[in-house]
Design a protein around this motif. Structure first.
Motif, PDB file in Angstrom:
ATOM      1  N   ILE A  38       3.721   3.163   4.325  1.00 43.99           N
ATOM      2  CA  ILE A  38       2.528   3.309   3.482  1.00 43.99           C
ATOM      3  C   ILE A  38       2.095   1.947   2.948  1.00 43.99           C
ATOM      4  CG2 ILE A  38       1.713   4.223   1.260  1.00 43.99           C
ATOM      5  CD1 ILE A  38       3.431   6.751   1.926  1.00 43.99           C
ATOM      6  N   ALA A  39       3.034   1.181   2.425  1.00 40.06           N
ATOM      7  CA  ALA A  39       2.704  -0.147   1.905  1.00 40.06           C
ATOM      8  C   ALA A  39       2.122  -1.033   3.004  1.00 40.06           C
ATOM      9  CB  ALA A  39       3.950  -0.786   1.296  1.00 40.06           C
ATOM     10  N   PHE A  40       2.716  -0.973   4.188  1.00 39.14           N
ATOM     11  CA  PHE A  40       2.213  -1.766   5.314  1.00 39.14           C
ATOM     12  C   PHE A  40       0.788  -1.360   5.664  1.00 39.14           C
ATOM     13  CE2 PHE A  40       1.399  -2.037   9.865  1.00 39.14           C
ATOM     14  CZ  PHE A  40       1.488  -3.405  10.052  1.00 39.14           C
ATOM     15  N   LEU A  41       0.557  -0.059   5.813  1.00 34.81           N
ATOM     16  CA  LEU A  41      -0.779   0.405   6.193  1.00 34.81           C
ATOM     17  C   LEU A  41      -1.820   0.008   5.158  1.00 34.81           C
ATOM     18  CD1 LEU A  41      -0.097   3.950   7.671  1.00 34.81           C
ATOM     19  CD2 LEU A  41      -0.868   1.918   8.898  1.00 34.81           C
ATOM     20  N   LYS A  42      -1.484   0.139   3.898  1.00 36.21           N
ATOM     21  CA  LYS A  42      -2.445  -0.208   2.847  1.00 36.21           C
ATOM     22  C   LYS A  42      -2.864  -1.671   2.920  1.00 36.21           C
ATOM     23  CE  LYS A  42      -1.692   3.323  -0.624  1.00 36.21           C
ATOM     24  NZ  LYS A  42      -1.474   3.561  -2.061  1.00 36.21           N
ATOM     25  N   LYS A  43      -1.949  -2.535   3.338  1.00 38.16           N
ATOM     26  CA  LYS A  43      -2.265  -3.966   3.443  1.00 38.16           C
ATOM     27  C   LYS A  43      -3.111  -4.277   4.671  1.00 38.16           C
ATOM     28  CE  LYS A  43       1.894  -5.503   1.072  1.00 38.16           C
ATOM     29  NZ  LYS A  43       3.202  -6.156   1.244  1.00 38.16           N
ATOM     30  N   GLN A  44      -3.168  -3.375   5.633  1.00 44.45           N
ATOM     31  CA  GLN A  44      -3.869  -3.627   6.888  1.00 44.45           C
ATOM     32  C   GLN A  44      -5.351  -3.262   6.844  1.00 44.45           C
ATOM     33  OE1 GLN A  44      -2.093  -5.380   9.156  1.00 44.45           O
ATOM     34  NE2 GLN A  44      -0.608  -5.193   7.492  1.00 44.45           N
ATOM     35  N   GLN A  45      -5.774  -2.573   5.798  1.00 43.89           N
ATOM     36  CA  GLN A  45      -7.163  -2.107   5.762  1.00 43.89           C
ATOM     37  C   GLN A  45      -8.140  -3.268   5.668  1.00 43.89           C
ATOM     38  OE1 GLN A  45      -8.538   0.356   2.442  1.00 43.89           O
ATOM     39  NE2 GLN A  45      -9.314   1.773   3.979  1.00 43.89           N
ATOM     40  N   LYS A  46      -9.185  -3.194   6.455  1.00 40.07           N
ATOM     41  CA  LYS A  46     -10.236  -4.209   6.471  1.00 40.07           C
ATOM     42  C   LYS A  46     -11.260  -3.915   5.366  1.00 40.07           C
ATOM     43  CE  LYS A  46      -8.624  -5.729  10.474  1.00 40.07           C
ATOM     44  NZ  LYS A  46      -7.217  -5.701  10.387  1.00 40.07           N
TER      45      LYS A  46
END
Length: 118
Positions: A38-46
């Motif tokens: 979840i933390a990783f995905l949240k950081k990937q948002q453009k």
């Protein structure tokens, strides 16, 4: 490599492609993996709300949003809401949700994400 593992974990577990029975999984380990994903995905948002390179289309965003919601991130969370808004911006006159290609696939996973978010 570790970040790809988190992404794959989130996507596979999040969209139900991997079934793990309680006897097979350590709950603490599963929770830790989900939290890292979840933390990783949240950081990937453009900035536009998508989660991938524009050439990959909105299918990746739909999978990321569905995974986040399935792992307990509420629909009104800023990251999920922004992802949903991005998907909604791609609704076409024919009812599909897609970019330049893979209309059926992208529409299907986008509807899945919208359904997960209710």
């Amino acid at each position: 490599f570790a970040t790809m593992r988190y992404l794959l974990s989130a996507l596979l577990l999040g969209v139900g492609l991997v079934a793990v029975t309680p006897a097979q999984a350590d709950p603490a380990e599963s929770k830790a993996i989900a939290e890292k994903a979840i933390a990783f995905l949240k950081k990937q948002q453009k900035a536009d709300g998508s989660f991938s390179d524009p050439r990959m289309g909105p299918g990746v965003t739909a999978l990321a949003v569905a995974a986040l919601v399935r792992h307990g991130v509420p629909a009104d969370d800023p990251v999920v809401a922004k992802g949903l808004k991005y998907l909604e911006s791609l609704v076409k006159k024919d009812g599909g949700i897609y970019g330049k290609g893979l209309q059926n696939y992208t529409t299907s996973v986008a509807i899945m994400a919208l359904k997960e978010a209710n």
